[in-house]
Scaffold this motif. Sequence first.
Motif, PDB file in Angstrom:
ATOM      1  N   LYS A 168      21.355 -43.612  31.102  1.00  0.00           N
ATOM      2  CA  LYS A 168      20.447 -44.606  31.690  1.00  0.00           C
ATOM      3  C   LYS A 168      19.072 -44.538  31.041  1.00  0.00           C
ATOM      4  N   ARG A 224      19.422 -46.204  27.648  1.00  0.00           N
ATOM      5  CA  ARG A 224      19.541 -47.670  27.755  1.00  0.00           C
ATOM      6  C   ARG A 224      18.198 -48.303  28.076  1.00  0.00           C
ATOM      7  N   GLN A 225      17.492 -47.739  29.035  1.00  0.00           N
ATOM      8  CA  GLN A 225      16.199 -48.297  29.417  1.00  0.00           C
ATOM      9  C   GLN A 225      15.213 -48.224  28.252  1.00  0.00           C
ATOM     10  N   GLN A 259      16.921 -39.849  36.013  1.00  0.00           N
ATOM     11  CA  GLN A 259      18.129 -40.648  35.788  1.00  0.00           C
ATOM     12  C   GLN A 259      19.071 -39.902  34.848  1.00  0.00           C
ATOM     13  N   SER A 260      20.270 -40.402  34.720  1.00  0.00           N
ATOM     14  CA  SER A 260      21.202 -39.828  33.748  1.00  0.00           C
ATOM     15  C   SER A 260      20.682 -40.107  32.333  1.00  0.00           C
TER      16      SER A 260
END
Length: 180
Positions: free
Chosen positions: A162, A165-166, A158-159
Motif C-alpha cells: 500500500k 502504491r500510494q 500501512q502494508s
Amino acid sequence: MSNSASSNPILIISMGVSGCGKTTLAKYLAKDFGLVFLEADDFHSAENKAHMASGRPLTDAMREPWIASMCDKLREHRQKGESCVLAYSGLRRAHRQRFRELGFPTLFIHLAGPQEIIRRRMEARANHFMPSGLLDSQYAALEAAVNEPDIIEVDVGQSIPKIRRQATELAREFIQKHRT
C-alpha cells in the motif's frame, strides 16, 4: 515512464526519520520511473557516521557539510538534465528549503508514523550505522511540515504494498505534471 534525462528534470525526496523505509521506497521509485537514485547516507563523512554509531545525534553544524555535498551533487545532475530520487531524512525545514532552491520541481514524500513501528523496523535491520537509540533524537529534530504544500505524508503503518502504491501514484502525478 523512464529516462532520467529531460529538459525539465524533477526531484523526488523520500523523507522521514531513520528506519521509516525511505531508502527502500526511493530505490523502488528510481527503478520504476528510470530516475537517478541518491542515498543521503552516502554523503555523510566518516566522522559523522562514527558519531551517530556511538549513539550521539548530529548537530546542525555537523549536518551542514553533508547538506552542501548533496546539493552540489544534485546541481550536477540538474545541469545534465537528470531527474533524481533522494532518500533523505528531511528533518530540518531550512535544509528542505535548500533542496527547493536547486531549480528542480520538487516533491517530498514523507514516510511518517508511530515511533513504535519505526523502532521495530530499525531493530530488525542489520549492518546500519544508525542505532535505534537515536530514534528519539530524530523525532525531536523533525520540524513539522507547516505551510510546505510540496510535502505529502504517507502512513508507514500501512502494508508495504500500500505504501508503494500510494507513493507511486503521487510520483506519477508529479512527474506527469512537471514533464509535460
